[in-house]
Design a protein around this motif. Structure first.
Motif, mmCIF file in Angstrom:
data_model
loop_
_atom_site.group_PDB
_atom_site.id
_atom_site.type_symbol
_atom_site.label_atom_id
_atom_site.label_comp_id
_atom_site.label_asym_id
_atom_site.label_seq_id
_atom_site.Cartn_x
_atom_site.Cartn_y
_atom_site.Cartn_z
ATOM 1 N N ALA A 112 0.825 -1.212 0.000
ATOM 2 C CA ALA A 112 0.000 0.000 0.000
ATOM 3 C C ALA A 112 0.856 1.259 0.000
ATOM 4 C CB ALA A 112 -0.939 -0.011 1.206
ATOM 5 N N THR A 113 1.883 1.292 0.836
ATOM 6 C CA THR A 113 2.651 2.523 1.011
ATOM 7 C C THR A 113 3.767 2.699 -0.018
ATOM 8 O OG1 THR A 113 4.026 1.365 2.644
ATOM 9 C CG2 THR A 113 2.183 2.689 3.474
ATOM 10 N N LEU A 114 4.287 1.603 -0.557
ATOM 11 C CA LEU A 114 5.447 1.680 -1.438
ATOM 12 C C LEU A 114 5.141 1.411 -2.910
ATOM 13 C CD1 LEU A 114 8.049 -0.197 0.810
ATOM 14 C CD2 LEU A 114 7.636 2.272 0.671
ATOM 15 N N SER A 115 4.094 0.610 -3.186
ATOM 16 C CA SER A 115 3.822 0.207 -4.564
ATOM 17 C C SER A 115 2.662 0.950 -5.210
ATOM 18 C CB SER A 115 3.560 -1.306 -4.628
ATOM 19 O OG SER A 115 4.707 -2.027 -4.215
ATOM 20 N N VAL A 116 1.650 1.266 -4.438
ATOM 21 C CA VAL A 116 0.497 1.968 -5.006
ATOM 22 C C VAL A 116 0.922 3.373 -5.413
ATOM 23 C CG1 VAL A 116 -1.820 2.854 -4.530
ATOM 24 C CG2 VAL A 116 -1.130 0.629 -3.632
#
Length: 316
Positions: A112-116
């Motif tokens: 959620a925090t790094l890829s989206v």
């Protein structure tokens, strides 16, 4: 501005804690069982659960709606669900389950925090169809069912891996399990006078560890999936009612609806083999393992296509 800053702090703090807890649980698994480390792991996950709860509440306050409207928010809620499962299930007797729940929470949080993409992490105004009380019922049930089904499926996969390597020495795999469980069987063997040579207790201990581990994996996989299957059913039914209110039909064979039905059938097969035919071990674990992949396809796999009412349109 203050709420957004608080949200940013809570998100990064919870990810750091989950990363640390994952290292702790896997370190315990590889090396030795330590009660102080177990207590530290459980408390850290509780703190993480509070942080993600604060993150969701903060986002709810400034967005004005339940934070379940896009891929970023649903992934954070999925990580929150893994932490909740960890907090409820992890006790001194089954502390080893943390090796499944902690990495799962960390990986979904990291996604959620790094890829989206950053633009998809922004909170937006809901379209009219989503401005319904069914948003909380349907999406929360679906996401929480994904978390429970994925945890149960991972335990089934671990069972298959262990049973497929019966001829291998597995001290690393079993070192994180409660040593009192393993010692009980060897003590009983000693009382019956079955340990005639110095090597016999060790061999009996290895066999006992493997048997007990597969039994525990099978037991907890069944219990967790038994919770996830009804939640998935409630999520699908509530989604059908919501669709009828919003668009005038209950089912449209949308890609995500199709894969939700496939996932439901997969775990229904698992439950049927366990309850009706009383199968144990490898056979139902295969069905649960397949359910692991269908669950991920249902949750995430159809999104890149940008097709259907449930897709977040990652590619378009």
């Amino acid at each position: 501005m203050i709420l957004r800053t608080l949200e940013h702090i809570l998100a990064h703090t919870s990810f750091f804690l989950l990363f640390s807890v994952t290292l702790l649980y896997w370190g315990k698994l590889v090396y030795i069982r330590n009660k102080k480390l177990s207590n530290l792991g459980r408390r850290s996950v509780i703190i993480t659960f509070i942080c993600i709860t604060g993150f969701l509440l903060t986002r709810w306050l400034y967005s004005g709606h339940l934070p379940l409207s896009n891929l970023y928010e649903s992934s954070m809620f999925l990580s929150w669900s893994f932490c909740l499962i960890h907090t409820v299930l992890i006790r001194s007797q089954n502390d080893w389950l943390g090796t499944i729940t902690a990495p799962s929470a960390m990986l979904t949080h990291g996604f959620a925090t790094l890829s989206v993409p950053r633009e998809m992490q922004q909170s937006t105004v809901l379209v009219p169809a989503l401005q319904s009380h069914w948003l909380m019922m349907h999406v929360s049930m679906m996401i929480f069912s994904y978390a429970t089904l994925l945890c149960g499926s991972l335990l089934a996969i671990a069972l298959l891996v262990i049973t497929s390597k019966n001829n291998m020495d597995t001290p690393i795999i079993t070192s994180g399990i409660d040593s009192s469980i393993w010692s009980s069987s060897s003590e009983k063997s000693n009382e019956r006078g079955e340990c005639d040579s110095p090597n016999t207790p060790f061999l009996l201990s290895i066999n006992s560890r493997e048997d007990q581990l597969t039994q525990q994996l099978d037991h907890w996989s069944y219990r967790i999936i038994s919770l996830g299957s009804p939640l998935l059913t409630l999520g699908i039914l509530s989604g059908a009612v919501w669709a009828n209110e919003a668009w005038g039909y209950y089912w449209n064979w949308d890609p995500k609806e199709t894969w939700a039905s496939i996932t439901w059938l997969m775990f229904a097969t698992y439950m049927h083999t366990r309850v009706t035919k009383s199968w144990r071990g490898k056979e139902p674990a295969i069905a649960a393992s397949l359910g692991f992949f269908t669950t991920w396809i249902c949750y995430l796999g159809v999104n890149p296509s940008g097709k259907g009412l449930h897709s977040h349109g990652w590619l378009n």
